[in-house]
Design an enzyme around this catalytic site. Structure first.
Site: not given
Ligand code: 4NP
Length: 170
Positions: A18, A24, A135
Site C-alpha cells: 500500500c 492496509r 485508504d
C-alpha cells in the site's frame, strides 16, 4: 499466478503493498498469515508487506488497524518498509491495495515476468467494488473495519486459489 506448484522447500512468497505500509498492507499480511496458519499451510508461504512511500519507515501497524485486527483474532507484527524494485525479483506475487500503488509497482517492473507478478487485491474480492481497498488513514474506525472486511474476503479467495498449487513432498 506465475508458479504452478508450491512446496515447503520453496515457499510461495507474497508481498502486499500500500502507500504507507501501516494500515492496509500490514492488515493483509496479518490476515493472510492467519488464514494460512489456520489451514495448516504455514510452511508453504512466506508473507510480507511494504509501502510505495517512505513516510512511515520503521513504524508498527497503525493503532486502529491493530485494534480492528486483534478484535478478529489477527495479530499485526509488521514494521513499515519501503518496497524496492528488487522485491519484484524475489517475490512470486505482489498485491497492490489500490490503483495508485498498482501503477507505481508496474513502473518499477524491469520486464514482462515482473509485471505478471503484480495484481490488485480486489481482483480476488468476490464482492464487486471499484477495484481499490480504500485508504483509511484520515478517517474513523469504520474505515478500518471496512478495510479489514475487504482484505479478509480477498485473502480467503486468494488462499483458495493458491492452495490448489500446494504439493506435499514425498
Ligand atoms: P496505508 O495508509 O497506505 O494503508 O498504510 C496510509 C498511511 C499513511 C498515509 C497515507 C495512507 N500518509 O499519507 O501518511
Amino acid at each position: 499466478m506465475t508458479r504452478s506448484t508450491i512446496t515447503s522447500d520453496k515457499p510461495y512468497k507474497i508481498c502486499f503493498v500500500c502507500l504507507g505500509n501501516i494500515c492496509r498492507s500490514p492488515t493483509a499480511e496479518g490476515v493472510f498469515q492467519h488464514l494460512a496458519d489456520k489451514n495448516g499451510l504455514q510452511p508453504y508461504f512466506y508473507i510480507d508487506s511494504a509501502g510505495t512511500s517512505a513516510y512511515h519507515i520503521g513504524e508498527p501497524a497503525n493503532r486502529k488497524s491493530q485494534m480492528v485486527a486483534n478484535k478478529h483474532g489477527v495479530q499485526l507484527n509488521s514494521r513499515a518498509r519501503r518496497f524496492k524494485p528488487r522485491d519484484l525479483k524475489e517475490f512470486d506475487l505482489v498485491v497492490a491495495m489500490d490503483e495508485e500503488n498498482y501503477q507505481n509497482l508496474l513502473g518499477m517492473a524491469g520486464n514482462e515476468k515482473e509485471k505478471q507478478k503484480i495484481r490488485k487485491m480486489r481482483a480476488f474480492d468476490p464482492v464487486p467494488g471499484d477495484g481499490n481497498v480504500p485508504d483509511p488513514y484520515y478517517g474513523g474506525t469504520d474505515g478500518f473495519e471496512q478495510v479489514f472486511k475487504i482484505v479478509h474476503r480477498s485473502c480467503e479467495s486468494l488462499l483458495d486459489i493458491l492452495k490448489e498449487k500446494v504439493r506435499e513432498q514425498i
